[in-house]
Design a protein around this motif. Structure first.
Motif, PDB file in Angstrom:
ATOM      1  N   HIS A   1      25.661  36.542  46.081  1.00  0.00           N
ATOM      2  CA  HIS A   1      25.049  36.033  44.852  1.00  0.00           C
ATOM      3  C   HIS A   1      23.527  36.065  44.981  1.00  0.00           C
ATOM      4  O   HIS A   1      22.990  36.176  46.071  1.00  0.00           O
ATOM      5  CB  HIS A   1      25.536  34.612  44.539  1.00  0.00           C
ATOM      6  CG  HIS A   1      25.166  33.612  45.589  1.00  0.00           C
ATOM      7  ND1 HIS A   1      25.797  33.539  46.815  1.00  0.00           N
ATOM      8  CD2 HIS A   1      24.212  32.653  45.605  1.00  0.00           C
ATOM      9  CE1 HIS A   1      25.255  32.567  47.532  1.00  0.00           C
ATOM     10  NE2 HIS A   1      24.281  32.020  46.825  1.00  0.00           N
TER      11      HIS A   1
ATOM     12  N   GLN B   1      29.127  34.251  55.582  1.00  0.00           N
ATOM     13  CA  GLN B   1      30.441  34.508  56.172  1.00  0.00           C
ATOM     14  C   GLN B   1      30.603  33.550  57.339  1.00  0.00           C
ATOM     15  O   GLN B   1      29.863  33.622  58.320  1.00  0.00           O
ATOM     16  CB  GLN B   1      30.527  35.962  56.661  1.00  0.00           C
ATOM     17  CG  GLN B   1      31.816  36.305  57.372  1.00  0.00           C
ATOM     18  CD  GLN B   1      33.017  36.279  56.447  1.00  0.00           C
ATOM     19  OE1 GLN B   1      33.000  36.898  55.397  1.00  0.00           O
ATOM     20  NE2 GLN B   1      34.041  35.537  56.826  1.00  0.00           N
TER      21      GLN B   1
ATOM     22  N   VAL C   1      27.891  21.339  52.776  1.00  0.00           N
ATOM     23  CA  VAL C   1      28.988  22.238  52.415  1.00  0.00           C
ATOM     24  C   VAL C   1      29.748  22.651  53.675  1.00  0.00           C
ATOM     25  O   VAL C   1      29.138  22.964  54.704  1.00  0.00           O
ATOM     26  CB  VAL C   1      28.437  23.503  51.712  1.00  0.00           C
ATOM     27  CG1 VAL C   1      29.537  24.504  51.401  1.00  0.00           C
ATOM     28  CG2 VAL C   1      27.680  23.112  50.446  1.00  0.00           C
TER      29      VAL C   1
ATOM     30  N   ALA D   1      24.998  36.294  51.058  1.00  0.00           N
ATOM     31  CA  ALA D   1      26.350  35.773  51.183  1.00  0.00           C
ATOM     32  C   ALA D   1      26.404  35.045  52.524  1.00  0.00           C
ATOM     33  O   ALA D   1      25.575  35.294  53.407  1.00  0.00           O
ATOM     34  CB  ALA D   1      27.371  36.896  51.146  1.00  0.00           C
TER      35      ALA D   1
ATOM     36  N   THR E   1      22.231  22.267  52.178  1.00  0.00           N
ATOM     37  CA  THR E   1      21.304  23.021  51.334  1.00  0.00           C
ATOM     38  C   THR E   1      20.454  22.036  50.555  1.00  0.00           C
ATOM     39  O   THR E   1      20.921  20.965  50.156  1.00  0.00           O
ATOM     40  CB  THR E   1      22.027  23.957  50.335  1.00  0.00           C
ATOM     41  OG1 THR E   1      22.859  23.172  49.477  1.00  0.00           O
ATOM     42  CG2 THR E   1      22.835  25.006  51.052  1.00  0.00           C
TER      43      THR E   1
ATOM     44  N   VAL F   1      32.462  25.509  54.959  1.00  0.00           N
ATOM     45  CA  VAL F   1      33.185  26.759  54.719  1.00  0.00           C
ATOM     46  C   VAL F   1      34.172  26.893  55.878  1.00  0.00           C
ATOM     47  O   VAL F   1      33.759  26.914  57.043  1.00  0.00           O
ATOM     48  CB  VAL F   1      32.226  27.970  54.654  1.00  0.00           C
ATOM     49  CG1 VAL F   1      33.012  29.253  54.381  1.00  0.00           C
ATOM     50  CG2 VAL F   1      31.152  27.760  53.589  1.00  0.00           C
TER      51      VAL F   1
ATOM     52  N   GLY G   1      37.462  23.235  52.684  1.00  0.00           N
ATOM     53  CA  GLY G   1      36.172  23.802  52.311  1.00  0.00           C
ATOM     54  C   GLY G   1      35.592  23.113  51.102  1.00  0.00           C
ATOM     55  O   GLY G   1      36.262  22.360  50.413  1.00  0.00           O
ATOM     56  N   GLY G   2      34.316  23.372  50.841  1.00  0.00           N
ATOM     57  CA  GLY G   2      33.643  22.817  49.676  1.00  0.00           C
ATOM     58  C   GLY G   2      32.599  21.798  50.051  1.00  0.00           C
ATOM     59  O   GLY G   2      32.261  21.613  51.215  1.00  0.00           O
TER      60      GLY G   2
ATOM     61  N   ARG H   1      34.240  32.561  53.124  1.00  0.00           N
ATOM     62  CA  ARG H   1      33.029  33.254  52.674  1.00  0.00           C
ATOM     63  C   ARG H   1      32.511  32.632  51.386  1.00  0.00           C
ATOM     64  O   ARG H   1      33.285  32.275  50.498  1.00  0.00           O
ATOM     65  CB  ARG H   1      33.367  34.722  52.433  1.00  0.00           C
ATOM     66  CG  ARG H   1      32.198  35.587  52.026  1.00  0.00           C
ATOM     67  CD  ARG H   1      32.642  37.049  51.943  1.00  0.00           C
ATOM     68  NE  ARG H   1      31.602  37.912  51.430  1.00  0.00           N
ATOM     69  CZ  ARG H   1      30.724  38.558  52.169  1.00  0.00           C
ATOM     70  NH1 ARG H   1      30.737  38.442  53.474  1.00  0.00           N
ATOM     71  NH2 ARG H   1      29.809  39.333  51.613  1.00  0.00           N
ATOM     72  N   VAL H   2      31.192  32.514  51.301  1.00  0.00           N
ATOM     73  CA  VAL H   2      30.512  32.247  50.040  1.00  0.00           C
ATOM     74  C   VAL H   2      30.064  33.626  49.569  1.00  0.00           C
ATOM     75  O   VAL H   2      29.275  34.292  50.241  1.00  0.00           O
ATOM     76  CB  VAL H   2      29.301  31.310  50.221  1.00  0.00           C
ATOM     77  CG1 VAL H   2      28.542  31.156  48.914  1.00  0.00           C
ATOM     78  CG2 VAL H   2      29.754  29.955  50.754  1.00  0.00           C
TER      79      VAL H   2
END
Length: 143
Positions: free
Chosen positions: A65, A109, A54, A107, A119, A56, A36-37, A61-62
């Motif tokens: 936020h 998922q 990115v 968020a 993004t 995931v 991930g990342g 999950r991010v």
């Protein structure tokens, strides 16, 4: 132009040129091995945008936020996810382009096979180092 025809002999600053930055198909081919990342980041000097690809991992999950200042575009490249929002969940799949307005809480998922997305948002201004006490001068009654 040359000096003979009234032009300057000084070198002309070259205008920036468009260029290919990354092959997302190649990134996707390597993404499952990457965990991930961020798989890629826009890092060109003088840019006005920030962008990231990115990954995931499956069921990752991010966390929830809120981005108070920046609108963000999110484009799913591969896999599936759920965008968790205050007004309900939205399924995300490849090809969906989603606007995340500043101030929105969300968020992401990832689905059972994970998700990879791009993004894009305006670049944040760089941090500036201020002399000691500079913040105090901004407050009413400050020095």
């Amino acid at each position: 132009m040359t000096a003979e025809d009234g032009g300057s002999c000084a070198p002309v600053e070259e205008a920036p040129l468009p260029r290919v930055l990354c092959d997302t198909a190649e990134l996707l081919a390597r993404a499952e091995d990457a965990g991930g990342g961020a798989l890629w980041r826009l890092a060109e000097p003088g840019r006005q945008l920030d962008a990231n690809v990115v990954r995931v991992p499956a069921s990752g999950r991010v966390g929830t936020h809120t981005e108070p200042d920046l609108d963000v575009l999110l484009l799913v490249l591969d896999g599936a996810a759920t965008l968790v929002c205050a007004d309900g969940d939205r399924p995300l799949r490849p090809g969906l382009l989603t606007w995340l307005p500043h101030g929105s809480t969300r968020a992401v998922q990832a689905g059972p096979d994970g998700v990879t997305y791009l993004t894009v948002h305006r670049r944040r201004p760089g941090m500036r180092i201020q002399p000691p006490g500079a913040a105090d001068r901004l407050r009413p009654g400050g020095a």
